[in-house]
Scaffold this active site. Structure first.
Site, PDB file in Angstrom:
ATOM      1  N   HIS A 236       2.879 -27.197  55.075  1.00 36.64           N
ATOM      2  CA  HIS A 236       2.682 -27.533  53.662  1.00 36.64           C
ATOM      3  C   HIS A 236       3.942 -27.332  52.828  1.00 36.64           C
ATOM      4  CE1 HIS A 236      -1.924 -26.854  54.323  1.00 36.64           C
ATOM      5  NE2 HIS A 236      -1.506 -28.010  54.773  1.00 36.64           N
TER       6      HIS A 236
ATOM      7  N   CYS B 206      15.445 -31.577  35.380  1.00 32.30           N
ATOM      8  CA  CYS B 206      16.758 -31.842  35.956  1.00 32.30           C
ATOM      9  C   CYS B 206      17.702 -32.303  34.845  1.00 32.30           C
ATOM     10  CB  CYS B 206      16.612 -32.937  36.997  1.00 32.30           C
ATOM     11  SG  CYS B 206      18.150 -33.424  37.793  1.00 32.30           S
TER      12      CYS B 206
ATOM     13  N   ASN C 184      -9.202 -13.104  61.964  1.00 31.73           N
ATOM     14  CA  ASN C 184      -9.477 -13.471  60.564  1.00 31.73           C
ATOM     15  C   ASN C 184     -10.520 -12.527  59.990  1.00 31.73           C
ATOM     16  OD1 ASN C 184      -8.600 -15.669  58.741  1.00 31.73           O
ATOM     17  ND2 ASN C 184     -10.803 -15.922  58.472  1.00 31.73           N
TER      18      ASN C 184
END
Ligand code: CNA
Length: 239
Positions: A122, A151, A214
């Site tokens: 990701h 920018c 988990n």
């Protein structure tokens, strides 16, 4: 033999371990995940995190996107230090036992712990670029900017993160598939396995040592050869 002893034995015997993880790997470093009780879903926002961290929000509600993104995702990640899980994975890689870390996390903590082969499905908060001219900016610049980071050309500086509604980098996905297909042990940790296509990677594993570490149950528990419902940093510190 206890589950941890079994896992220890498998790890001692292997030199082809692949790790696939998610936000739960970094909760012990102080970064909230999305779905735990104290995760970002349980905190009070106007919208669920996945709605905000989306392409629609970046383009249509840019102010709200950056307010949440900087405060809840970037600032905690920059303050965080790797935990025992990150360090153990880096140690196994150095010893030649672990081939790759495949992560859904965007916090850069695996690299901070010393891991080299990190596939960031990701993307990462560490890299940012102008959506108009492509100029690259570091994360400190984004965090220090007031409101929406701009920018010098007037474009918006966006994170090199795969937002909801955006596609994954297929080169990274294919590389992840190759590592998983060849893996002797696949350890999956700290992920609810509900975000696709990343969660679908599990299906490419062909071995018989699928390990799930988990805190909560996942929909894939039934397919695992070993399931440990404990904190991953605590489990890894015993290995
Ligand atoms: P998730 O859906 O929030 O699931 C996290 C899972 O980890 C849950 O099932 C928890 O039970 C479990 N968990 C929490 N703490 C621990 C622990 N200490 N040890 C073991 N298990 C634990 O997160 P996923 O990664 O599955 O979801 C994918 C999203 C979340 C990705 O797109 C990420 O980019 C995104 N995210 C990333 C970060 C980060 O980079 N640190 C933080 C928050 C969200």
């Amino acid at each position: 033999m206890s589950e941890i002893e079994t896992l220890k034995k498998w790890i001692d015997e292997s030199n082809n371990i692949v790790f696939f993880g998610g936000a739960g790997v970094s909760t012990e470093s102080g970064i909230p995940d999305f779905r735990s009780v104290d995760g970002l879903y349980s905190q009070k926002y106007k919208y669920p995190p996945e709605t905000i961290v989306s392409h629609t929000f970046l383009t249509k509600r840019t102010d709200e996107f950056f307010e949440f993104y900087k405060e809840k995702m970037v600032a905690p990640a920059l303050k965080a230090k790797p935990n025992k899980a990150h360090y153990k994975l880096a140690e196994w890689e150095k010893e030649g036992k672990l081939k790759a870390v495949i992560t859904q996390n965007i916090d850069g903590l695996h690299q901070a712990a010393g891991s080299k082969e990190v596939l960031e499905l990701h993307g990462t908060i560490m890299k940012n670029y102008c959506d108009r001219c492509g100029k690259k900016y570091d994360v400190d610049h984004v965090l220090a900017s007031e409101g929406v980071p701009k920018c010098e050309c007037g474009g918006t500086i966006r994170p090199d993160v795969v937002l909801y509604e955006e596609g994954l980098d297929m080169n990274v996905m294919e590389k992840a598939v190759r590592y998983i297909e060849k893996a002797d042990i696949l350890i999956i940790g700290g992920t609810s396995l509900v975000v696709y296509p990343a969660a679908g990677l599990v299906q490419y594993y062909r071995g018989n040592k699928l390990v799930l570490v988990n805190l909560s149950e996942t929909s894939q528990d039934q397919y695992a050869d070993l399931v440990i419902h404990e904190k991953i940093g605590e489990v890894f510190s015993k290995l």
